[in-house]
Design a protein around this motif. Structure first.
Motif, PDB file in Angstrom:
ATOM      1  N   ASP A  77      -6.924  -6.928  -9.520  1.00  0.00           N
ATOM      2  CA  ASP A  77      -8.255  -6.771  -8.959  1.00  0.00           C
ATOM      3  C   ASP A  77      -9.179  -7.767  -9.649  1.00  0.00           C
ATOM      4  O   ASP A  77      -9.474  -7.638 -10.835  1.00  0.00           O
ATOM      5  CB  ASP A  77      -8.758  -5.345  -9.173  1.00  0.00           C
ATOM      6  N   TYR A  79       0.425  -2.097  -8.554  1.00  0.00           N
ATOM      7  CA  TYR A  79      -0.959  -2.145  -9.019  1.00  0.00           C
ATOM      8  C   TYR A  79      -1.088  -1.659 -10.466  1.00  0.00           C
ATOM      9  O   TYR A  79      -2.137  -1.861 -11.082  1.00  0.00           O
ATOM     10  CB  TYR A  79      -1.830  -1.210  -8.183  1.00  0.00           C
ATOM     11  N   ARG A 128     -11.055  -2.748  -5.167  1.00  0.00           N
ATOM     12  CA  ARG A 128     -10.281  -1.940  -4.232  1.00  0.00           C
ATOM     13  C   ARG A 128      -8.885  -1.825  -4.830  1.00  0.00           C
ATOM     14  O   ARG A 128      -8.722  -1.328  -5.935  1.00  0.00           O
ATOM     15  CB  ARG A 128     -10.312  -2.594  -2.839  1.00  0.00           C
ATOM     16  N   GLY A 129      -7.838  -2.273  -4.152  1.00  0.00           N
ATOM     17  CA  GLY A 129      -6.499  -2.203  -4.717  1.00  0.00           C
ATOM     18  C   GLY A 129      -6.284  -3.259  -5.795  1.00  0.00           C
ATOM     19  O   GLY A 129      -6.971  -4.274  -5.858  1.00  0.00           O
ATOM     20  N   LEU A 158       0.831  -1.199   0.000  1.00  0.00           N
ATOM     21  CA  LEU A 158       0.000   0.000   0.000  1.00  0.00           C
ATOM     22  C   LEU A 158       0.870   1.255   0.000  1.00  0.00           C
ATOM     23  O   LEU A 158       1.234   1.769   1.056  1.00  0.00           O
ATOM     24  CB  LEU A 158      -0.922  -0.013   1.227  1.00  0.00           C
TER      25      LEU A 158
END
Length: 396
Positions: free
Chosen positions: A150, A124, A155-156, A104
């Motif tokens: 995903d 990502y 979401r991420g 993250l």
């Protein structure tokens, strides 16, 4: 001079106690549930080929990131998961040297310290991959890179239309010597509902993504989709590695499917304190802000020095119970920032109060608090802290 007996130390006014033996037990028990029993007595390995990651984000779900990570390693966890780069680097600074993943990071993050610390990082998007490559070049070594797809959580992770560009770019970066693609992963949205159609859809989507990875000539070390619930209840989601979050702390990801007791897990957190004072109320006396509870008869009450500033859910006002002198007693009125009132007919100032624990002495559990607060056990344990003293038992 004899060393002081730790059992004789004064009980803090408010305390969170984490049982690391319980964490070790849970990791071993979960490995057995997911991958099969150990191949021989005393061995940490199982008959299956799969690995486990214990996730210690958010300061170990409120249990203490570093002690929990150490206990998980001792129980055989091959991987540790930390959400943020800061968490991952703190683990390295604390001496953790095993496989470690973080995922993250906002745009513009400097990945060089993570690469230098041998942390697996996640991309990502192609833009984020470029940042990882810059970090690798600055660190003077290839980055250990995992790609997140995903598959339906929204979401991420890379959106489906971006899977192939990201995978292709990762292959080029690996060919250039800037990265080594060590993993491909995704996250489930509805694993705590084993029959939900989204689970099969996400498993199928992840299989499609893995095919693109294979077509690109990439051979990652691990492929992982399952969280605690997926690991326990969705066999098709297990792949090479399962990520154990809340279950490693002894809480069922969904008590409606199976409780901690039914899974053989032991909740690791106990929250306890002492009554600051006791007093007698007359019939009709209102308690706490707004007088949302009024004594229907003369009532003896106790004051607990913990409130929502310490993680006690305000939503549980006049719904929760505490263990006072061995008996569950109701919380009366609103939970305040740093104190709450509990019925205490037989208690005296200084007596111990148990807010939550494994339930073995009759005290409320995190699942109880989740029900009283209309939330989940994850939130209950993660938010515990504030001014409470935190200590660990079972340290090695």
């Amino acid at each position: 001079m004899d060393a002081p007996d730790p059992t004789l130390r004064p009980l803090p006014d408010a305390e969170v106690v984490v049982d690391l033996d319980a964490v070790r037990h849970n990791v071993r028990r979960l490995r057995e549930l997911v991958w099969g029993p150990p191949t021989d007595a005393g061995s940490g390995s199982s008959t299956g080929v799969g690995q486990v990651m214990v996730v210690v984000k958010a300061d170990g779900y409120g249990h203490g990131m570093v002690p929990v990570a150490r206990a998980a390693r001792q129980a055989g966890a091959e991987w540790i998961g930390a959400a943020t780069p800061a968490e991952a680097l703190a683990l390295r600074e604390a001496g953790d040297t095993g496989r470690l993943l973080c995922w993250l990071a906002a745009p513009g993050h400097d990945f060089a310290p993570l690469v230098a610390a041998d942390v697996d990082v996640t991309a990502y998007s192609t833009t984020q991959l470029e940042e990882v490559v810059r970090g690798a070049r600055a660190a003077g070594r290839p980055a250990r890179l995992q790609l997140k797809l995903d598959t339906g959580l929204s979401r991420g992770g890379a959106a489906r239309d971006d899977w192939l560009p990201l995978i292709t770019a990762a292959r080029h970066a690996q060919d250039d010597g800037d990265v080594v693609v060590t993993g491909v992963w995704s996250h489930l949205a509805c694993a705590d509902e084993p029959g939900h159609p989204a689970n099969a859809a996400q498993v199928a989507a992840f299989t499609e993504g893995l095919a693109l990875v294979a077509d690109a000539g990439l051979e990652p070390e691990v492929r992982h989709l399952a969280n605690s619930a997926g690991a326990l209840w969705l066999e098709d989601a297990r792949h090479d590695l399962v990520r154990l979050g809340i279950a490693a702390y002894g809480l069922s990801p969904e008590p409606g499917v199976a409780t901690s007791d039914e899974l053989g897990l032991v909740p690791a957190m106990t929250v306890r304190g002492r009554l600051v004072m006791v007093k007698q109320l007359a019939e009709g006396d209102g308690v706490s802000y707004g007088h949302t509870w009024t004594a229907p008869a003369p009532t003896r009450v106790g004051l607990v020095p913990m409130g929502y500033g310490d993680g006690v859910p305000r939503h549980a006002s006049s719904r929760a119970e505490l263990l006072v002198t061995g008996v569950r007693r109701p919380v009366l009125g609103r939970v305040c920032m740093d104190q709450l009132v509990v019925e205490a007919p037989d208690a005296e100032a200084g007596d111990e109060v148990l807010l939550l624990g494994p339930g073995s002495s009759g005290e409320p559990t995190a699942a109880d608090w989740a029900r009283w607060s209309d939330t989940i056990g994850y939130e209950v344990v993660t938010r515990m802290g504030g001014r409470q003293v935190r200590s660990w038992v079972g340290e090695r």
